[in-house]
Design a protein around this motif. Structure first.
Motif, PDB file in Angstrom:
ATOM      1  N   UNK A 163     -65.692 -71.257 -66.860  1.00  0.00           N
ATOM      2  CA  UNK A 163     -64.996 -72.159 -68.252  1.00  0.00           C
ATOM      3  C   UNK A 163     -65.119 -73.553 -67.864  1.00  0.00           C
ATOM      4  N   UNK A 164     -65.613 -74.358 -69.019  1.00  0.00           N
ATOM      5  CA  UNK A 164     -65.913 -75.656 -68.853  1.00  0.00           C
ATOM      6  C   UNK A 164     -64.902 -76.307 -69.807  1.00  0.00           C
ATOM      7  N   UNK A 165     -64.281 -77.332 -69.410  1.00  0.00           N
ATOM      8  CA  UNK A 165     -63.458 -78.233 -70.072  1.00  0.00           C
ATOM      9  C   UNK A 165     -61.967 -77.423 -70.432  1.00  0.00           C
ATOM     10  N   UNK A 166     -61.256 -77.657 -71.246  1.00  0.00           N
ATOM     11  CA  UNK A 166     -59.915 -77.113 -71.366  1.00  0.00           C
ATOM     12  C   UNK A 166     -60.028 -75.983 -72.544  1.00  0.00           C
ATOM     13  N   UNK A 167     -59.202 -75.089 -72.442  1.00  0.00           N
ATOM     14  CA  UNK A 167     -59.034 -74.114 -73.351  1.00  0.00           C
ATOM     15  C   UNK A 167     -57.560 -73.697 -73.582  1.00  0.00           C
TER      16      UNK A 167
END
Length: 281
Positions: A238-242
């Motif tokens: 995961x990269x960043x916000x989800x």
């Protein structure tokens, strides 16, 4: 419960169906799903990826606009080496001419399948090269892109271009899913899938500072390792916000299932864009 449901069903966006064709809405979605599979099969074994499909009707003709992404192995400014003639035959197998001949045959099948008098295929190609990737990123993954590693890591140059397009919001998440699906299935011998997943994670982390989307998440679960029978493995990145639980965010999701030598594998990918979805009443 929102995380278990498909994110697209919870966030209604502009639908593909706009009433331009003579098909009703259920038949339109059925036809466009079959067209997507047919055009994706035309791109198999090449460096072309399907980005988007649009269908319109003008008079008695049905116009199908297809957006393709063409990834190049060599850059534009590369000098032809003395072995260029030897490698030219291998390059032709993955070139645009092969995809064009397949699409020409597919147009006849589409005409019979849809039952229309005339089909017009409009192909828009987005060409990318390794030089389009930022130079610091190319330095970080230089181990995989060395010339003596071309046969072992033949996915390295294409993959970093595709990841760069997705993180800059120029490509669809389905392109990355297809890229991962192809390489997870073909990297089963000698634990090479570990090297592919390591390359994927390193490439996404190095491109993180250049991203123009809020977040990207990938999950692979199933039997894609050499472990004993009945053992499945889960790999996440995961990269960043989800924020899957927030309904006012624009999230695109792609779910796929494939078969490997050890069993079935499920692949999920999500992208969260900067534009929030506004509910209108």
């Amino acid at each position: 419960m929102a995380q278990k449901a498909h994110p697209i069903t919870l966030r209604p966006i502009n639908a593909f169906y706009q009433g331009y064709t003579h098909w009703n809405e259920p038949r339109f979605y059925y036809i466009i799903s079959r067209l997507r599979r047919l055009i994706e099969s035309c791109c198999l074994g090449t460096t072309h990826y399907l980005h988007n499909i649009k269908i319109n009707r003008h008079a008695a003709a049905t116009i199908i606009a297809v957006d393709l992404i063409h990834l190049h192995m060599r850059s534009k400014r590369r000098i032809k080496s003395r072995r260029y003639k030897e490698n030219k035959l291998k390059i032709k197998k993955e070139s645009w001419t092969l995809v064009a001949s397949r699409l020409q045959t597919a147009a006849k099948l589409i005409q019979v399948f849809t039952g229309t008098k005339k089909i017009i295929l409009k192909i828009n190609r987005l060409k990318t090269y390794t030089r389009s990737v930022p130079k610091p990123v190319r330095r970080e993954i230089a181990y995989y892109t060395k010339s003596f590693h071309n046969s072992k890591y033949n996915y390295a140059r294409y993959g970093v271009q595709l990841m760069s397009l997705i993180l800059t919001n120029k490509a669809n998440i389905s392109c990355l899913c297809r890229f991962i699906e192809q390489n997870v299935c073909s990297r089963q011998k000698r634990k090479r899938h570990y090297e592919f997943l390591r390359y994927l994670k390193q490439g996404l982390q190095s491109l993180q500072k250049y991203k123009k989307i809020n977040g990207l998440k990938i999950q692979i679960k199933g039997r894609f390792t050499h472990k004993a029978k009945g053992r499945s493995r889960t790999w996440k990145c995961q990269i960043g916000q989800m924020p899957l639980s927030q309904l006012n965010t624009t999230i695109n999701a792609e779910y796929k299932q494939t078969q490997t030598g050890y069993g079935s594998v499920g692949l999920k990918a999500w992208t969260c864009k900067n534009i929030p979805y506004v509910v209108t009443t």
